[in-house]
Design an enzyme around this catalytic site. Structure first.
Site, PDB file in Angstrom:
ATOM      1  N   LYS A   1       0.864  -1.194   0.000  1.00 42.70           N
ATOM      2  CA  LYS A   1       0.000   0.000   0.000  1.00 42.70           C
ATOM      3  C   LYS A   1       0.888   1.228   0.000  1.00 42.70           C
ATOM      4  O   LYS A   1       1.843   1.309   0.789  1.00 42.70           O
ATOM      5  CB  LYS A   1      -0.869  -0.016   1.269  1.00 42.70           C
ATOM      6  CG  LYS A   1      -1.787   1.157   1.400  1.00 42.70           C
ATOM      7  CD  LYS A   1      -3.191   0.812   0.926  1.00 42.70           C
ATOM      8  CE  LYS A   1      -4.024   2.046   0.605  1.00 42.70           C
ATOM      9  NZ  LYS A   1      -3.801   2.587  -0.749  1.00 42.70           N
TER      10      LYS A   1
ATOM     11  N   GLN B   1       7.464   3.781   3.658  1.00 39.21           N
ATOM     12  CA  GLN B   1       6.060   3.385   3.746  1.00 39.21           C
ATOM     13  C   GLN B   1       5.868   2.107   4.566  1.00 39.21           C
ATOM     14  O   GLN B   1       4.855   1.943   5.235  1.00 39.21           O
ATOM     15  CB  GLN B   1       5.518   3.191   2.323  1.00 39.21           C
ATOM     16  CG  GLN B   1       4.021   3.200   2.210  1.00 39.21           C
ATOM     17  CD  GLN B   1       3.436   4.602   2.145  1.00 39.21           C
ATOM     18  OE1 GLN B   1       3.928   5.452   1.439  1.00 39.21           O
ATOM     19  NE2 GLN B   1       2.378   4.838   2.899  1.00 39.21           N
TER      20      GLN B   1
ATOM     21  N   LYS C   1       5.762   3.269   8.199  1.00 41.03           N
ATOM     22  CA  LYS C   1       4.600   4.138   8.406  1.00 41.03           C
ATOM     23  C   LYS C   1       3.331   3.300   8.473  1.00 41.03           C
ATOM     24  O   LYS C   1       2.503   3.448   9.373  1.00 41.03           O
ATOM     25  CB  LYS C   1       4.513   5.127   7.243  1.00 41.03           C
ATOM     26  CG  LYS C   1       3.353   6.073   7.332  1.00 41.03           C
ATOM     27  CD  LYS C   1       3.225   6.907   6.083  1.00 41.03           C
ATOM     28  CE  LYS C   1       4.527   7.607   5.757  1.00 41.03           C
ATOM     29  NZ  LYS C   1       4.369   8.615   4.707  1.00 41.03           N
TER      30      LYS C   1
ATOM     31  N   LYS D   1       5.246   1.772  -3.283  1.00 38.05           N
ATOM     32  CA  LYS D   1       5.143   3.131  -3.817  1.00 38.05           C
ATOM     33  C   LYS D   1       5.329   3.064  -5.323  1.00 38.05           C
ATOM     34  O   LYS D   1       5.949   2.117  -5.828  1.00 38.05           O
ATOM     35  CB  LYS D   1       6.231   4.011  -3.210  1.00 38.05           C
ATOM     36  CG  LYS D   1       5.990   5.496  -3.355  1.00 38.05           C
ATOM     37  CD  LYS D   1       5.086   6.054  -2.273  1.00 38.05           C
ATOM     38  CE  LYS D   1       4.672   7.484  -2.558  1.00 38.05           C
ATOM     39  NZ  LYS D   1       3.912   8.063  -1.452  1.00 38.05           N
TER      40      LYS D   1
ATOM     41  N   GLY E   1      -3.037   8.147  -4.129  1.00 37.33           N
ATOM     42  CA  GLY E   1      -2.439   9.359  -4.692  1.00 37.33           C
ATOM     43  C   GLY E   1      -1.183   9.773  -3.938  1.00 37.33           C
ATOM     44  O   GLY E   1      -0.833   9.215  -2.905  1.00 37.33           O
ATOM     45  N   ASP E   2      -0.490  10.724  -4.500  1.00 34.51           N
ATOM     46  CA  ASP E   2       0.654  11.393  -3.852  1.00 34.51           C
ATOM     47  C   ASP E   2       0.846  12.684  -4.654  1.00 34.51           C
ATOM     48  O   ASP E   2      -0.111  13.133  -5.318  1.00 34.51           O
ATOM     49  CB  ASP E   2       1.901  10.483  -3.899  1.00 34.51           C
ATOM     50  CG  ASP E   2       3.067  11.029  -3.068  1.00 34.51           C
ATOM     51  OD1 ASP E   2       2.977  10.976  -1.839  1.00 34.51           O
ATOM     52  OD2 ASP E   2       4.053  11.522  -3.640  1.00 34.51           O
TER      53      ASP E   2
ATOM     54  N   THR F   1      -4.489  13.315   5.656  1.00 36.03           N
ATOM     55  CA  THR F   1      -3.064  13.474   5.966  1.00 36.03           C
ATOM     56  C   THR F   1      -2.833  14.771   6.753  1.00 36.03           C
ATOM     57  O   THR F   1      -2.141  14.780   7.775  1.00 36.03           O
ATOM     58  CB  THR F   1      -2.208  13.440   4.694  1.00 36.03           C
ATOM     59  OG1 THR F   1      -2.576  12.282   3.939  1.00 36.03           O
ATOM     60  CG2 THR F   1      -0.738  13.366   5.021  1.00 36.03           C
TER      61      THR F   1
ATOM     62  N   SER G   1      -6.718   5.575   4.052  1.00 35.64           N
ATOM     63  CA  SER G   1      -6.811   4.729   2.857  1.00 35.64           C
ATOM     64  C   SER G   1      -7.132   3.289   3.264  1.00 35.64           C
ATOM     65  O   SER G   1      -7.916   2.611   2.599  1.00 35.64           O
ATOM     66  CB  SER G   1      -5.489   4.734   2.096  1.00 35.64           C
ATOM     67  OG  SER G   1      -5.400   5.873   1.291  1.00 35.64           O
TER      68      SER G   1
END
Ligand code: NDP
Length: 445
Positions: A89, A110, A113, A125, A164-165, A208, A376
């Protein structure tokens, strides 16, 4: 570093010319040295050697036709880093600066996190060096369709769930999802950040930025302070920055500056967020337009000097390495008491050292900005249940998750004799769960 130095050296040698990736693995491995001392069985099982190597790295050509009928070629990436505790993810970034090293640094961070959120999600990612800026909607759509025409075979609701990013917002997720559905003939929760009418979660857009402020609020309170009456700088004016600025304001702070990649605005009266949303979300224009609405505000070309504005709290929410040693010193000299990282790795290693040596509250990205991916994961839960929670329900869960992340990182730091060191605490708390899982699952990868 004694035990993990070789892991770091080998990893750097195997991945030359990837400075951001080197920066991320160095920071994490340095803080995991005491964990390696405590767990020789993890060293023996090669957990540290394995965790720095992605399970899978996919690179592909993305060809598309622009509005002038010219063929354009970009490169697409998906790095599936670690699936020990759940499906991969992590977001997709569309920005000209994207390369494999950047995607690997983001994917590596990630892992920890996602583990910190307490939810069952692995780390990954992806992205492309495609620049959506200045492209028409039709061009962005054709690019997204081409990108997904390759990506679809590597992802799935139980395998890998991108989001998204930078450069990938609601519009891009929509085009990507449409193409996935068309190819797979399957309406499934394979992407997050979806629109509300078609499987998205309420509060994901805000998550976020809101999560960053919930984390900082808990940390500030634990240190006898709060957002109330504080002056705040927020860099960026994208998804994270906008909602961080909104929540900080709701919690009683005054946000006086925001930026984009061209420059920053300073509004001593407090930033008018409705104007920011209109300019950036609706009109997709540059932040300097703000002074047309608020002539009292000041626009400065170039974003570097945003950190020279005196503040109590700095929330870097734009991109990696936006605060260097010099900016860190200026922030401290001007009385800054807390830094909360909304962006991924916005402070250089030198800047982090300076913040930590000064004893101010420093909240690292992998803990402080985990609210996006946590929500998410809540979107994934809702998709699995074919049900949706209200905004208030999601927001309450997000808040609790951020409070727990702060407490777990704080506790881990204390357990290893480093009270208040949230960098170390977050790395350790995130790592331990993944390490236990990898150990239990044997040498599977
Ligand atoms: P957006 O694309 O919505 O916004 C990015 C903002 O940062 C824009 O204002 C952009 O300016 C600015 N920016 C981008 N690159 C640069 C640069 N090189 N120099 C200066 N400013 C720059 O992205 P997000 O808000 O989603 O992401 C921001 C950061 O937060 C990233 O580090 C991302 O990885 C991280 N993050 C995002 C999450 C999410 O849920 N969205 C979750 C966790 C972390 P301009 O408008 O000019 O491009």
């Amino acid at each position: 570093m004694k035990i993990l130095q070789k892991v770091l050296d080998d990893c750097k040698k195997r991945n030359p010319n990837e400075p951001e990736f080197h920066q991320a693995i160095t920071e994490v491995l340095e803080s995991l040295e005491p964990v390696a001392e405590k767990h020789p069985e993890w060293v023996e099982a090669g957990i540290f050697d394995r965790i720095v190597e992605p399970e899978r790295q996919i690179m592909f050509r993305v060809a598309w036709v622009d509005d002038n009928n010219k063929v354009q070629v970009n490169r697409g990436y998906r790095v599936q880093y670690n699936s020990a505790i759940g499906p991969y993810k992590g977001g997709l970034r569309f920005h000209p600066s994207v390369n494999l090293g950047i995607i690997k640094f983001l994917g590596f961070e990630q892992i920890f996190k996602n583990s910190l959120t307490g939810l069952p999600i692995g780390g990954g990612k992806g992205g492309s060096d495609f620049d959506p800026k200045g492209k028409s909607d039709a061009e962005v759509m054709r690019f997204c369709q081409s990108f997904m025409t390759e990506l679809y075979r590597h992802i799935g609701e139980n395998t890998d769930v991108p989001a998204g990013d930078i450069g990938v917002g609601a519009r891009e997720i929509g085009y990507l999802y449409g193409q996935y559905k068309r190819i797979r003939h399957d309406f499934t929760g394979v992407l997050t950040g979806k629109g509300i009418p078609w499987g998205g979660s309420l509060a994901r857009k805000e998550a976020t930025g809101f999560g960053l402020c919930y984390f900082m609020d808990e940390a500030l309170r634990d240190n006898g302070s709060s957002f109330e009456g504080k002056t705040v700088l927020v860099s960026g004016s994208g998804n994270v920055a906008t909602y961080a600025a909104q929540k900080a304001t709701e919690l009683g702070a005054k946000v006086v500056a925001m930026s984009d990649s061209n420059g920053y605005i300073y509004d001593k009266n407090g930033i008018d967020l409705a104007a920011i949303k209109q300019i950036k979300e609706v009109e997709r224009k540059r932040i300097k337009e703000y002074i047309n609405i608020h002539p009292d505000a000041v626009y400065t070309e170039g974003c570097r000097n945003i950190w020279t504005i005196p503040c109590d709290i700095a929330l870097p929410c734009a991109t990696q390495n936006e605060i260097d040693a010099e900016s860190a010193k200026i922030l401290l000299a001007n009385g800054c008491k807390a830094v909360g990282e909304g962006a991924n790795m916005p402070s250089t290693a030198e800047a982090i050292e300076i913040f930590q040596a000064s004893g101010i509250l420093f909240a690292p990205a992998k803990a402080a900005n985990a609210g996006g991916v946590a929500t998410s994961a809540l979107e994934m839960s809702q998709n699995s249940m074919r049900y949706s929670w209200t905004f208030e329900e999601v927001d309450a869960k997000l808040k609790q998750i951020m409070v727990n992340i702060y407490r777990n990182a704080s506790k881990a730091a204390e357990a290893y004799g480093q009270k208040g060191n949230l960098v170390m605490g977050a790395n350790i708390a995130g790592f331990e769960k993944v390490a236990q899982s990898m150990y239990a699952q044997g040498v599977a990868y």
